[in-house]
Design a protein around this motif. Sequence first.
Motif, PDB file in Angstrom:
ATOM      1  N   LYS A  64       0.915  -1.036  -0.024  1.00 41.58           N
ATOM      2  CA  LYS A  64       0.042   0.173   0.167  1.00 41.58           C
ATOM      3  C   LYS A  64       1.003   1.181   0.105  1.00 41.58           C
ATOM      4  CE  LYS A  64      -3.794   1.964   2.315  1.00 41.58           C
ATOM      5  NZ  LYS A  64      -4.790   2.055   3.370  1.00 41.58           N
ATOM      6  N   HIS A  65       1.913   1.176   0.742  1.00 44.52           N
ATOM      7  CA  HIS A  65       2.887   2.592   0.750  1.00 44.52           C
ATOM      8  C   HIS A  65       4.020   2.618  -0.150  1.00 44.52           C
ATOM      9  CE1 HIS A  65       0.645   2.939   4.583  1.00 44.52           C
ATOM     10  NE2 HIS A  65       1.036   2.062   4.974  1.00 44.52           N
ATOM     11  N   VAL A  66       3.717   3.365  -1.347  1.00 45.15           N
ATOM     12  CA  VAL A  66       4.714   3.374  -2.295  1.00 45.15           C
ATOM     13  C   VAL A  66       4.716   5.098  -2.719  1.00 45.15           C
ATOM     14  CG1 VAL A  66       4.824   1.146  -3.272  1.00 45.15           C
ATOM     15  CG2 VAL A  66       3.211   2.978  -4.370  1.00 45.15           C
ATOM     16  N   ARG A  67       5.781   5.589  -3.303  1.00 44.30           N
ATOM     17  CA  ARG A  67       5.655   6.810  -3.806  1.00 44.30           C
ATOM     18  C   ARG A  67       5.088   6.839  -5.009  1.00 44.30           C
ATOM     19  NH1 ARG A  67      11.737   7.879  -4.353  1.00 44.30           N
ATOM     20  NH2 ARG A  67      11.825   5.651  -4.615  1.00 44.30           N
ATOM     21  N   ASN A  68       3.817   7.186  -5.116  1.00 39.37           N
ATOM     22  CA  ASN A  68       2.795   7.110  -6.196  1.00 39.37           C
ATOM     23  C   ASN A  68       3.064   7.630  -7.400  1.00 39.37           C
ATOM     24  OD1 ASN A  68       0.940   5.691  -4.949  1.00 39.37           O
ATOM     25  ND2 ASN A  68      -0.302   7.366  -3.991  1.00 39.37           N
ATOM     26  N   TRP A  69       4.055   8.654  -7.629  1.00 39.02           N
ATOM     27  CA  TRP A  69       4.371   9.524  -8.689  1.00 39.02           C
ATOM     28  C   TRP A  69       5.673   8.999  -9.244  1.00 39.02           C
ATOM     29  CZ3 TRP A  69       0.374  12.205 -10.646  1.00 39.02           C
ATOM     30  CH2 TRP A  69      -0.684  12.349  -9.552  1.00 39.02           C
ATOM     31  N   VAL A  70       6.147   7.772  -9.117  1.00 39.41           N
ATOM     32  CA  VAL A  70       7.467   7.388  -9.816  1.00 39.41           C
ATOM     33  C   VAL A  70       6.741   6.220 -10.669  1.00 39.41           C
ATOM     34  CG1 VAL A  70       9.605   6.298  -9.520  1.00 39.41           C
ATOM     35  CG2 VAL A  70       8.819   7.909  -7.676  1.00 39.41           C
ATOM     36  N   PRO A  71       7.299   6.629 -12.080  1.00 42.70           N
ATOM     37  CA  PRO A  71       6.837   5.818 -13.233  1.00 42.70           C
ATOM     38  C   PRO A  71       7.022   4.253 -13.080  1.00 42.70           C
ATOM     39  CG  PRO A  71       7.349   7.856 -13.971  1.00 42.70           C
ATOM     40  CD  PRO A  71       7.663   7.792 -12.615  1.00 42.70           C
ATOM     41  N   LYS A  72       8.467   3.989 -12.411  1.00 46.80           N
ATOM     42  CA  LYS A  72       8.710   2.750 -12.399  1.00 46.80           C
ATOM     43  C   LYS A  72       7.878   2.039 -11.466  1.00 46.80           C
ATOM     44  CE  LYS A  72      12.777  -0.238 -12.027  1.00 46.80           C
ATOM     45  NZ  LYS A  72      14.275  -0.165 -12.044  1.00 46.80           N
ATOM     46  N   VAL A  73       7.538   2.587 -10.176  1.00 46.03           N
ATOM     47  CA  VAL A  73       7.019   2.184  -9.187  1.00 46.03           C
ATOM     48  C   VAL A  73       5.728   1.819  -9.556  1.00 46.03           C
ATOM     49  CG1 VAL A  73       6.305   2.556  -6.941  1.00 46.03           C
ATOM     50  CG2 VAL A  73       8.565   2.964  -7.494  1.00 46.03           C
ATOM     51  N   LEU A  74       4.928   2.784 -10.245  1.00 44.70           N
ATOM     52  CA  LEU A  74       3.562   2.612 -10.751  1.00 44.70           C
ATOM     53  C   LEU A  74       3.431   1.461 -11.812  1.00 44.70           C
ATOM     54  CD1 LEU A  74       2.465   6.389 -11.248  1.00 44.70           C
ATOM     55  CD2 LEU A  74       1.520   4.834  -9.480  1.00 44.70           C
ATOM     56  N   GLU A  75       4.245   1.194 -12.486  1.00 36.53           N
ATOM     57  CA  GLU A  75       4.179   0.133 -13.354  1.00 36.53           C
ATOM     58  C   GLU A  75       4.503  -1.196 -12.741  1.00 36.53           C
ATOM     59  OE1 GLU A  75       4.112  -2.274 -16.710  1.00 36.53           O
ATOM     60  OE2 GLU A  75       3.355  -0.356 -16.376  1.00 36.53           O
ATOM     61  N   GLN A  76       5.096  -1.483 -11.750  1.00 35.39           N
ATOM     62  CA  GLN A  76       5.268  -2.745 -10.945  1.00 35.39           C
ATOM     63  C   GLN A  76       4.178  -2.842  -9.929  1.00 35.39           C
ATOM     64  OE1 GLN A  76       8.721  -1.624  -8.328  1.00 35.39           O
ATOM     65  NE2 GLN A  76      10.180  -2.635  -9.827  1.00 35.39           N
ATOM     66  N   ARG A  77       3.546  -1.546  -9.733  1.00 34.03           N
ATOM     67  CA  ARG A  77       2.122  -1.860  -8.885  1.00 34.03           C
ATOM     68  C   ARG A  77       1.122  -2.395 -10.024  1.00 34.03           C
ATOM     69  NH1 ARG A  77      -0.625   2.525  -5.085  1.00 34.03           N
ATOM     70  NH2 ARG A  77       0.551   1.442  -3.364  1.00 34.03           N
ATOM     71  N   ARG A  78       1.187  -1.838 -11.078  1.00 37.77           N
ATOM     72  CA  ARG A  78       0.051  -2.142 -12.326  1.00 37.77           C
ATOM     73  C   ARG A  78       0.358  -3.680 -12.251  1.00 37.77           C
ATOM     74  NH1 ARG A  78      -0.025  -4.142 -16.887  1.00 37.77           N
ATOM     75  NH2 ARG A  78       2.026  -4.231 -17.402  1.00 37.77           N
ATOM     76  N   GLN A  79       1.563  -3.992 -12.733  1.00 39.37           N
ATOM     77  CA  GLN A  79       1.713  -5.688 -12.865  1.00 39.37           C
ATOM     78  C   GLN A  79       1.272  -6.235 -11.700  1.00 39.37           C
ATOM     79  OE1 GLN A  79       6.003  -5.863 -13.873  1.00 39.37           O
ATOM     80  NE2 GLN A  79       5.573  -4.585 -15.872  1.00 39.37           N
TER      81      GLN A  79
END
Length: 172
Positions: A64-79
């Motif tokens: 649940k706790h990630v830095r929302n606006w980092v594109p690489k992190v958002l892509e990992q969350r999407r996957q």
Amino acid sequence: MHHIEVSIPSFRSEGSTVEKGYTVFKIEVLMCGRQHTVEKRYSEFHALHRMLKKIIKPPEIPSKHVRNWVPKVLEQRRQGLELYLQTIIMENEVLPKIFLDFLNIRHFPSLPKTESCGSFETESDESSKLTHQPALLYQRDPYLLPASNDTFSNMVIEGVIRGIFYPDFQPR
């Protein structure tokens, strides 16, 4: 072979500032040859996960706790969220109602997922039950020859019935 397929092909950021912003994930649902799209925030996935834990043993959900606006992190969350949904479908013979509601799939109680091909609009349990309503009620069998006192008998029906059931019958 499963009749429900899900994928999360994309996401987008919403909100005017980083502090007040959030991410919306686009979920594509393919069921019985028909496709529709549902958009959900991570908080909705998290709420689903909490409810599913009361019913089944769901797979792990991305943190649940990630830095929302980092594109690489958002892509990992999407996957991770895509794998989460796919694993629930693969590991459960009967999909929970709350899961079907999340994907906006109308469900038929007690049918396994391979047989529950309905429409994509969520409805209540009462309205999702199949019922039979008679279309017409005949006072007598409409395929029998008209009564002998019927002076205007239906010549087409009479001819077809006689032709099929009485091929050697001579007309009157």
